[in-house]
Write a protein that holds these residues in place. Structure first.
Motif, PDB file in Angstrom:
ATOM      1  N   PHE A  68       0.830  -1.200   0.000  1.00  5.73           N
ATOM      2  CA  PHE A  68       0.000   0.000   0.000  1.00  5.73           C
ATOM      3  C   PHE A  68       0.862   1.247   0.000  1.00  5.73           C
ATOM      4  CE2 PHE A  68      -2.453  -3.332   1.961  1.00  5.73           C
ATOM      5  CZ  PHE A  68      -3.671  -3.222   1.328  1.00  5.73           C
ATOM      6  N   ASN A  69       0.327   2.344  -0.566  1.00 12.31           N
ATOM      7  CA  ASN A  69       1.002   3.635  -0.488  1.00 12.31           C
ATOM      8  C   ASN A  69       0.573   4.338   0.803  1.00 12.31           C
ATOM      9  OD1 ASN A  69      -1.563   4.707  -1.016  1.00 12.31           O
ATOM     10  ND2 ASN A  69      -1.108   5.120  -3.166  1.00 12.31           N
ATOM     11  N   GLN A  70       1.012   5.559   1.003  1.00 15.71           N
ATOM     12  CA  GLN A  70       0.690   6.292   2.233  1.00 15.71           C
ATOM     13  C   GLN A  70      -0.805   6.582   2.367  1.00 15.71           C
ATOM     14  OE1 GLN A  70       2.756   6.806   4.742  1.00 15.71           O
ATOM     15  NE2 GLN A  70       4.319   5.729   3.585  1.00 15.71           N
ATOM     16  N   ALA A  71      -1.538   6.617   1.245  1.00 16.73           N
ATOM     17  CA  ALA A  71      -2.984   6.850   1.268  1.00 16.73           C
ATOM     18  C   ALA A  71      -3.764   5.544   1.469  1.00 16.73           C
ATOM     19  CB  ALA A  71      -3.423   7.530  -0.027  1.00 16.73           C
ATOM     20  N   GLU A  72      -3.033   4.457   1.759  1.00 17.86           N
ATOM     21  CA  GLU A  72      -3.628   3.127   1.971  1.00 17.86           C
ATOM     22  C   GLU A  72      -4.341   2.598   0.730  1.00 17.86           C
ATOM     23  OE1 GLU A  72      -3.095   1.035   4.595  1.00 17.86           O
ATOM     24  OE2 GLU A  72      -1.697   2.591   5.239  1.00 17.86           O
ATOM     25  N   GLN A  73      -3.808   2.924  -0.447  1.00 20.42           N
ATOM     26  CA  GLN A  73      -4.296   2.382  -1.708  1.00 20.42           C
ATOM     27  C   GLN A  73      -3.261   1.395  -2.226  1.00 20.42           C
ATOM     28  OE1 GLN A  73      -4.521   6.178  -3.673  1.00 20.42           O
ATOM     29  NE2 GLN A  73      -6.754   6.156  -3.585  1.00 20.42           N
ATOM     30  N   VAL A  74      -3.702   0.388  -2.966  1.00 16.87           N
ATOM     31  CA  VAL A  74      -2.787  -0.609  -3.515  1.00 16.87           C
ATOM     32  C   VAL A  74      -1.870   0.057  -4.532  1.00 16.87           C
ATOM     33  CG1 VAL A  74      -2.607  -2.741  -4.846  1.00 16.87           C
ATOM     34  CG2 VAL A  74      -4.447  -2.468  -3.167  1.00 16.87           C
ATOM     35  N   SER A  75      -0.566  -0.057  -4.307  1.00 23.99           N
ATOM     36  CA  SER A  75       0.397   0.523  -5.247  1.00 23.99           C
ATOM     37  C   SER A  75       1.153  -0.557  -6.020  1.00 23.99           C
ATOM     38  CB  SER A  75       1.390   1.420  -4.506  1.00 23.99           C
ATOM     39  OG  SER A  75       2.113   0.675  -3.562  1.00 23.99           O
ATOM     40  N   ARG A  76       1.294  -1.749  -5.420  1.00 19.79           N
ATOM     41  CA  ARG A  76       2.057  -2.823  -6.050  1.00 19.79           C
ATOM     42  C   ARG A  76       1.528  -4.151  -5.534  1.00 19.79           C
ATOM     43  NH1 ARG A  76       7.768  -2.800  -7.685  1.00 19.79           N
ATOM     44  NH2 ARG A  76       8.538  -4.923  -7.641  1.00 19.79           N
ATOM     45  N   ALA A  77       1.535  -5.152  -6.409  1.00 21.38           N
ATOM     46  CA  ALA A  77       1.117  -6.497  -6.017  1.00 21.38           C
ATOM     47  C   ALA A  77       2.058  -7.510  -6.649  1.00 21.38           C
ATOM     48  CB  ALA A  77      -0.319  -6.762  -6.447  1.00 21.38           C
ATOM     49  N   THR A  78       2.492  -8.481  -5.849  1.00 19.68           N
ATOM     50  CA  THR A  78       3.366  -9.535  -6.347  1.00 19.68           C
ATOM     51  C   THR A  78       2.638 -10.872  -6.213  1.00 19.68           C
ATOM     52  OG1 THR A  78       5.307  -8.288  -5.640  1.00 19.68           O
ATOM     53  CG2 THR A  78       5.637 -10.627  -6.120  1.00 19.68           C
ATOM     54  N   PHE A  79       2.503 -11.576  -7.332  1.00 18.49           N
ATOM     55  CA  PHE A  79       1.797 -12.855  -7.397  1.00 18.49           C
ATOM     56  C   PHE A  79       2.839 -13.956  -7.581  1.00 18.49           C
ATOM     57  CE2 PHE A  79      -0.591  -9.409  -9.198  1.00 18.49           C
ATOM     58  CZ  PHE A  79      -1.847  -9.532  -8.632  1.00 18.49           C
ATOM     59  N   GLU A  80       2.719 -15.036  -6.807  1.00 20.93           N
ATOM     60  CA  GLU A  80       3.708 -16.110  -6.917  1.00 20.93           C
ATOM     61  C   GLU A  80       3.035 -17.476  -6.948  1.00 20.93           C
ATOM     62  OE1 GLU A  80       7.539 -15.058  -4.637  1.00 20.93           O
ATOM     63  OE2 GLU A  80       5.891 -14.136  -3.498  1.00 20.93           O
ATOM     64  N   GLU A  81       3.650 -18.389  -7.673  1.00 26.10           N
ATOM     65  CA  GLU A  81       3.256 -19.796  -7.785  1.00 26.10           C
ATOM     66  C   GLU A  81       1.968 -19.972  -8.583  1.00 26.10           C
ATOM     67  OE1 GLU A  81       3.420 -21.976  -4.079  1.00 26.10           O
ATOM     68  OE2 GLU A  81       4.826 -20.495  -3.272  1.00 26.10           O
ATOM     69  N   GLN A  82       2.099 -20.598  -9.725  1.00 22.59           N
ATOM     70  CA  GLN A  82       0.980 -20.909 -10.620  1.00 22.59           C
ATOM     71  C   GLN A  82       0.122 -19.684 -10.925  1.00 22.59           C
ATOM     72  OE1 GLN A  82      -1.106 -24.276  -8.988  1.00 22.59           O
ATOM     73  NE2 GLN A  82       0.717 -25.564  -9.022  1.00 22.59           N
ATOM     74  N   VAL A  83       0.771 -18.645 -11.423  1.00 20.03           N
ATOM     75  CA  VAL A  83       0.096 -17.390 -11.728  1.00 20.03           C
ATOM     76  C   VAL A  83      -0.657 -17.519 -13.051  1.00 20.03           C
ATOM     77  CG1 VAL A  83       0.438 -14.926 -12.180  1.00 20.03           C
ATOM     78  CG2 VAL A  83       1.893 -16.106 -10.511  1.00 20.03           C
TER      79      VAL A  83
END
Length: 120
Positions: A68-83
């Motif tokens: 999350f960024n400082q405004a509590e919004q999703v800024s980055r997501a990392t997906f792992e294993e069988q994406v």
């Protein structure tokens, strides 16, 4: 002691989360388990599968880490294993994918494969 057990039960229960994306829109995540790190502004979801939906796009994997960024919004997501990423007739599979909201970019690593309209 009872409060700790109640908290553990909530964290271990299947979850459905709705989050605001930094670039706008709502992200819905379904998972078997999650953990939240307040100091690092991060949530980690696990399951078989973890399912993320944003608009007409669906992404599944076994482990998802949301930053999350400082405004509590999703800024980055990392997906792992069988994406697996699906949008319309496009399907992308790989072992790890990173989504950066500011750039609207999904980067895939580990045997990436793209299928679109019956083409591979």
């Amino acid at each position: 002691m009872i409060a700790r057990l109640a908290l553990l039960a909530v964290l271990a229960a299947p979850s459905l989360t709705r989050l605001q994306a930094a670039g706008g829109g709502v992200i819905t995540i379904q998972a078997s388990r999650f953990s939240y790190s307040l100091p690092s502004h991060r949530i980690e979801y696990t399951g078989d599968p973890v399912r993320l939906v944003r608009g007409d796009a669906t992404l599944t994997c076994r482990r998802l880490t949301v930053q999350f960024n400082q405004a509590e919004q999703v800024s980055r997501a990392t997906f792992e294993e069988q994406v697996r990423f699906e949008r319309g007739d496009k399907v992308i599979t790989c072992q790890k994918a990173t989504y950066e909201d500011a750039a609207s970019r999904l980067t895939c690593e580990g045997s990436p494969e793209v299928k679109a309209g019956g083409l591979t």
